[in-house]
Motif scaffolding. Structure first.
Motif, PDB file in Angstrom:
ATOM      1  N   VAL A  84      38.401  60.680  26.877  1.00 18.22           N
ATOM      2  CA  VAL A  84      38.943  59.455  26.278  1.00 18.22           C
ATOM      3  C   VAL A  84      38.684  58.308  27.243  1.00 18.22           C
ATOM      4  N   ALA A  85      38.215  57.192  26.713  1.00 21.91           N
ATOM      5  CA  ALA A  85      37.763  56.090  27.563  1.00 21.91           C
ATOM      6  C   ALA A  85      38.910  55.314  28.208  1.00 21.91           C
ATOM      7  N   TYR A  86      40.114  55.404  27.652  1.00 28.09           N
ATOM      8  CA  TYR A  86      41.208  54.523  28.081  1.00 28.09           C
ATOM      9  C   TYR A  86      41.446  54.569  29.588  1.00 28.09           C
ATOM     10  N   SER A  87      41.612  55.775  30.143  1.00 27.57           N
ATOM     11  CA  SER A  87      41.944  55.860  31.567  1.00 27.57           C
ATOM     12  C   SER A  87      40.801  55.352  32.442  1.00 27.57           C
ATOM     13  N   PHE A  88      39.553  55.571  32.004  1.00 23.86           N
ATOM     14  CA  PHE A  88      38.390  55.061  32.747  1.00 23.86           C
ATOM     15  C   PHE A  88      38.414  53.532  32.791  1.00 23.86           C
ATOM     16  N   LYS A  89      38.682  52.928  31.639  1.00 19.12           N
ATOM     17  CA  LYS A  89      38.705  51.464  31.559  1.00 19.12           C
ATOM     18  C   LYS A  89      39.883  50.891  32.345  1.00 19.12           C
ATOM     19  N   LEU A  90      41.027  51.597  32.297  1.00 21.03           N
ATOM     20  CA  LEU A  90      42.194  51.126  33.051  1.00 21.03           C
ATOM     21  C   LEU A  90      41.904  51.137  34.550  1.00 21.03           C
ATOM     22  N   THR A  91      41.255  52.185  35.027  1.00 18.90           N
ATOM     23  CA  THR A  91      40.869  52.230  36.446  1.00 18.90           C
ATOM     24  C   THR A  91      39.925  51.086  36.785  1.00 18.90           C
ATOM     25  N   ASN A  92      38.968  50.803  35.899  1.00 13.78           N
ATOM     26  CA  ASN A  92      38.069  49.660  36.112  1.00 13.78           C
ATOM     27  C   ASN A  92      38.852  48.361  36.234  1.00 13.78           C
ATOM     28  N   LEU A  93      39.875  48.213  35.396  1.00 10.40           N
ATOM     29  CA  LEU A  93      40.696  46.996  35.454  1.00 10.40           C
ATOM     30  C   LEU A  93      41.432  46.911  36.787  1.00 10.40           C
ATOM     31  N   TYR A  94      41.970  48.022  37.250  1.00 10.77           N
ATOM     32  CA  TYR A  94      42.638  48.018  38.559  1.00 10.77           C
ATOM     33  C   TYR A  94      41.662  47.633  39.670  1.00 10.77           C
ATOM     34  N   ILE A  95      40.437  48.155  39.589  1.00 14.44           N
ATOM     35  CA  ILE A  95      39.430  47.807  40.603  1.00 14.44           C
ATOM     36  C   ILE A  95      39.121  46.313  40.541  1.00 14.44           C
ATOM     37  N   HIS A  96      39.046  45.764  39.321  1.00 18.21           N
ATOM     38  CA  HIS A  96      38.793  44.319  39.167  1.00 18.21           C
ATOM     39  C   HIS A  96      39.909  43.513  39.829  1.00 18.21           C
ATOM     40  N   LEU A  97      41.162  43.933  39.647  1.00 18.16           N
ATOM     41  CA  LEU A  97      42.295  43.227  40.265  1.00 18.16           C
ATOM     42  C   LEU A  97      42.246  43.351  41.786  1.00 18.16           C
ATOM     43  N   ILE A  98      41.906  44.548  42.272  1.00 21.86           N
ATOM     44  CA  ILE A  98      41.781  44.736  43.724  1.00 21.86           C
ATOM     45  C   ILE A  98      40.659  43.867  44.282  1.00 21.86           C
ATOM     46  N   ASN A  99      39.541  43.816  43.557  1.00 25.01           N
ATOM     47  CA  ASN A  99      38.437  42.953  43.995  1.00 25.01           C
ATOM     48  C   ASN A  99      38.869  41.495  44.050  1.00 25.01           C
ATOM     49  N   GLY A 100      39.706  41.093  43.090  1.00 24.00           N
ATOM     50  CA  GLY A 100      40.229  39.728  43.116  1.00 24.00           C
ATOM     51  C   GLY A 100      41.043  39.455  44.365  1.00 24.00           C
ATOM     52  N   LEU A 101      41.910  40.395  44.721  1.00 23.65           N
ATOM     53  CA  LEU A 101      42.713  40.240  45.939  1.00 23.65           C
ATOM     54  C   LEU A 101      41.833  40.196  47.181  1.00 23.65           C
ATOM     55  N   LEU A 102      40.846  41.085  47.223  1.00 22.93           N
ATOM     56  CA  LEU A 102      39.920  41.098  48.364  1.00 22.93           C
ATOM     57  C   LEU A 102      39.125  39.796  48.439  1.00 22.93           C
ATOM     58  N   LEU A 103      38.756  39.256  47.280  1.00 22.17           N
ATOM     59  CA  LEU A 103      38.029  37.988  47.266  1.00 22.17           C
ATOM     60  C   LEU A 103      38.900  36.862  47.807  1.00 22.17           C
ATOM     61  N   PHE A 104      40.173  36.850  47.422  1.00 18.95           N
ATOM     62  CA  PHE A 104      41.091  35.836  47.966  1.00 18.95           C
ATOM     63  C   PHE A 104      41.149  35.940  49.488  1.00 18.95           C
ATOM     64  N   TRP A 105      41.309  37.158  49.993  1.00 22.79           N
ATOM     65  CA  TRP A 105      41.388  37.390  51.437  1.00 22.79           C
ATOM     66  C   TRP A 105      40.089  36.971  52.116  1.00 22.79           C
ATOM     67  N   ALA A 106      38.959  37.390  51.551  1.00 23.51           N
ATOM     68  CA  ALA A 106      37.663  37.042  52.138  1.00 23.51           C
ATOM     69  C   ALA A 106      37.447  35.531  52.147  1.00 23.51           C
ATOM     70  N   THR A 107      37.822  34.859  51.057  1.00 27.74           N
ATOM     71  CA  THR A 107      37.639  33.406  50.971  1.00 27.74           C
ATOM     72  C   THR A 107      38.526  32.690  51.975  1.00 27.74           C
ATOM     73  N   LEU A 108      39.749  33.177  52.130  1.00 29.23           N
ATOM     74  CA  LEU A 108      40.671  32.579  53.101  1.00 29.23           C
ATOM     75  C   LEU A 108      40.116  32.699  54.517  1.00 29.23           C
ATOM     76  N   LEU A 109      39.622  33.872  54.879  1.00 28.52           N
ATOM     77  CA  LEU A 109      39.034  34.066  56.203  1.00 28.52           C
ATOM     78  C   LEU A 109      37.762  33.230  56.372  1.00 28.52           C
ATOM     79  N   LEU A 110      36.970  33.158  55.309  1.00 26.02           N
ATOM     80  CA  LEU A 110      35.736  32.373  55.371  1.00 26.02           C
ATOM     81  C   LEU A 110      36.041  30.904  55.648  1.00 26.02           C
ATOM     82  N   LEU A 111      37.032  30.359  54.948  1.00 24.79           N
ATOM     83  CA  LEU A 111      37.382  28.945  55.134  1.00 24.79           C
ATOM     84  C   LEU A 111      37.952  28.686  56.523  1.00 24.79           C
TER      85      LEU A 111
END
Length: 642
Positions: A84-111
């Motif tokens: 069933v695709a649901y759990s696979f897609k949900l994990t992808n969504l969690y990874i997208h949210l984690i990537n967002g947090l990492l991007l915020f952190w990376a951008t803050l350090l970059l600036l």
């Protein structure tokens, strides 16, 4: 207190809004490449042991590395297939949210490394990460299960960037710790990103771009370290890419474009990517990109020339503006560098949105910095309103796109109607019509599509398959297919269609009617000029012929073709399957000889290419031999008793 916690509240709110915007799309089914990449979860039963898990992880085929880390991540969701695709897609969504947090952190350090004040850096980072996280363009990456590969490559790349930027800040006070952190972060993250998806190997080059655009010379790493950890791996990628250069007329037999045409086409495509990233829409071209119009020359079409001019000007301006507008330069050069592998000279398909998931990480930095700068020059309330308006529009578009993605059939129909030049799109519409029992409409649709796309082998196979499936196929239908397929260029989808056709033909109710005609069809396709350049077809055709001969009760021909197929596959697992098929037709002597050949292949096969452990094969081969002998003796006994 509220002033200090307000950025955190905004950050958390953005993540929650993103989650709910995507959640409506989680109920959709698997798509396209999900099936070939995930079906191995159930090929040899449930993955319930370390050996089976290792075999699944180490036998990927999506790229040169096999992408084992991405494959391992799929075991988080299930260990069998169908699933069933649901759990696979949900994990992808969690990874997208984690990537967002990492991007915020990376951008803050970059600036901070770019010498921005902490207060300004926080709000620029929040706005930039929010635009990226809520952008509708990345719905196709997040809700398309197999694109977890692109997500994980981005995740590890961000971890590497964060480690580098944090280490760079430590160079003034703790240089040894700083260099260790930078070196380990880049080395480990590059390996992990690459084994998630090959473009992760570009991480040292991406960090080199970040360093190049940094006009702040404080804490700049020593040139010796930069040479070893950034320049050398970037040069290695350049050398590797250089080896792909092939200016021949047909460098890729399974593509309908050459290298020059690909570069011309990619100029238009990358320009379109940039347009869609800054002027977003709810749904773009989708996944049916086999009909994308190819640039056959500098002015064919004319937009090719203007796209090249635009990209060259953008590239040059990024260099010229580096000192005065470093964030603009970073956004452009990082975007170009991240596209180096997938959008230049390697013979991949032309167009996919997910190629921008990593490339667009810092693309919205100039816009965000511009808005924060504007808030200091005019009323900050107006700028706040503009920012909220931008994010609200992106959120609404993301929710609407997720809604469209929530119904797989409707999504494919939408794509197909918007890409009339795509054979895969027309194939998808016909499949949906067949599933609904609308057989005549499906046939009529494919016949009309063939008139528009006369060179599509996929559509030719599809039409014949539909008629066989509904028991409407005549000898004339086979002859028409033979005429087309003997000259049409074909690809992996057409070959898979042929395989599906044979699966129907070998059924007892079909074999007498369609067996001989199918053999003629395969023989005609073998005369096609593309045949010799298509390894998959080269292996598959004798196997399909063997299946038809076996079903037609022609054991001699079946044995000879199974023998040839086994030699071409050169894989014990495939060989054992052929042995079992031959034995199931009561051809015991022939199946025993095939088993000897499969055992000889096993003895020479490298352990790393085995689908199962050696212990399992050492048990399975004698067991199968005993089973064949037992069936043979039982048949003799039954015959004697009768």
């Amino acid at each position: 207190m509220l002033k200090k916690t307000f950025p955190f509240i905004v950050l958390l709110s953005t993540l929650l809004i993103c989650y709910f915007s995507y959640s409506i799309g989680l109920k959709a089914d698997f798509l396209f490449d999900d099936y070939p990449n995930l079906q191995e979860l159930g090929t040899y039963g449930d993955i319930n042991s370390w050996d089976k898990a290792l075999n699944f992880i180490s036998n990927g085929f999506s790229g040169p590395t096999g992408r084992p880390i991405s494959l391992a991540s799929f075991l988080i969701n299930d260990n069998t297939w169908p699933s069933v695709a649901y759990s696979f897609k949900l994990t992808n969504l969690y990874i997208h949210l984690i990537n967002g947090l990492l991007l915020f952190w990376a951008t803050l350090l970059l600036l901070k490394n770019y010498n921005y004040s902490e207060k300004k850096a926080i709000w620029i980072a929040i706005l930039s990460f929010s635009i990226w996280l809520l952008h509708p363009y990345f719905v196709s990456t997040t809700l398309y299960v197999v694109q977890r590969m692109a997500q994980l490559a981005t995740l590890f790349s961000l971890i590497g960037i964060i480690g580098y930027l944090q280490g760079r800040l430590l160079l003034a006070e703790k240089p040894i710790v700083g260099y260790i952190l930078m070196t380990v972060s880049i080395g480990l993250a590059t390996i992990l990103a690459t084994y998630s998806k090959e473009n992760g190997a570009l991480l040292p080059l991406l960090i080199l771009v970040i360093e190049f655009c940094n006009s702040n010379k404080i804490n700049k790493p020593l040139w010796q370290w930069r040479a070893i950890c950034l320049w050398l791996p970037s040069l290695a990628i350049a050398v590797l890419m250089f080896r792909y250069i092939n200016l021949s007329a047909e460098p890729w037999p399974n593509r309908n474009f050459n290298m020059v045409e690909r570069l011309y086409s990619e100029a238009r495509i990358v320009t379109e990517y940039l347009f869609n990233l800054y002027i977003p829409e709810i749904e773009g071209r989708g996944l049916f990109q086999d009909g994308y119009p190819i640039s056959r020359g500098l002015f064919q079409p004319l937009t090719t020339f203007f796209s090249i001019i635009f990209l060259v000007v953008l590239f040059i301006s990024a260099f010229l503006a580096r000192k005065k507008y470093p964030l603009f330069s970073l956004a452009i050069l990082f975007f170009f560098a991240a596209h180096l592998m997938e959008s230049t000279i390697i013979g991949l398909e032309l167009y996919f949105e997910h190629r921008n998931y990593l490339a667009a990480l810092f693309l919205f930095l100039p816009l965000s910095a511009g808005l924060i700068w504007l808030s200091e020059k005019i009323d900050y309330k107006l700028v706040t309103f503009i920012s909220i308006l931008i994010l609200s529009m992106l959120t609404l578009m993301t929710w609407q796109r997720s809604l469209l993605w929530s119904n797989t059939d409707n999504l494919q129909i939408y794509w197909a109607k918007n890409t009339p030049t795509s054979p895969r799109a027309q194939n998808a519409i016909a499949a949906i019509l067949i599933d609904q029992g609308r057989y005549q409409e499906a046939n009529a649709h494919i016949e009309q599509a063939i008139q528009r796309l006369p060179n599509s082998a996929l559509l030719s196979i599809r039409l014949l398959l539909q008629k066989v499936y509904t028991h409407q196929a005549t000898e004339q239908d086979f002859h028409q297919a033979i005429t087309r397929l003997s000259i049409q260029p074909f690809d992996a989808q057409a070959v898979q269609g042929l395989r599906t056709l044979v699966e129907y033909v070998v059924l007892p109710e079909n074999i007498n009617q369609y067996g001989a005609l199918s053999l003629k069809l395969i023989a005609a396709m073998q005369k096609n000029a593309n045949y010799k350049d298509f390894p998959l077809f080269l292996r598959l055709t004798p196997y399909l012929q063997a299946q038809i001969y076996a079903a037609s009760r022609q054991p001699v021909e079946a044995y000879l073709h199974y023998k040839l197929a086994m030699k071409r596959y050169n894989d014990v697992e495939a060989g054992l399957m052929m042995v079992a098929e031959m034995a199931s037709k009561d051809y015991y002597s022939d199946s025993t000889q095939l088993l000897d050949q499969a055992n000889a292949i096993y003895q020479k096969q490298e352990v790393k290419t085995l689908k199962r452990s050696k212990a399992e094969y050492d048990f399975e081969i004698p067991r199968l031999r005993q089973a064949i002998e037992k069936m043979k003796n039982q048949k003799i006994k039954d015959k004697y008793e009768n």
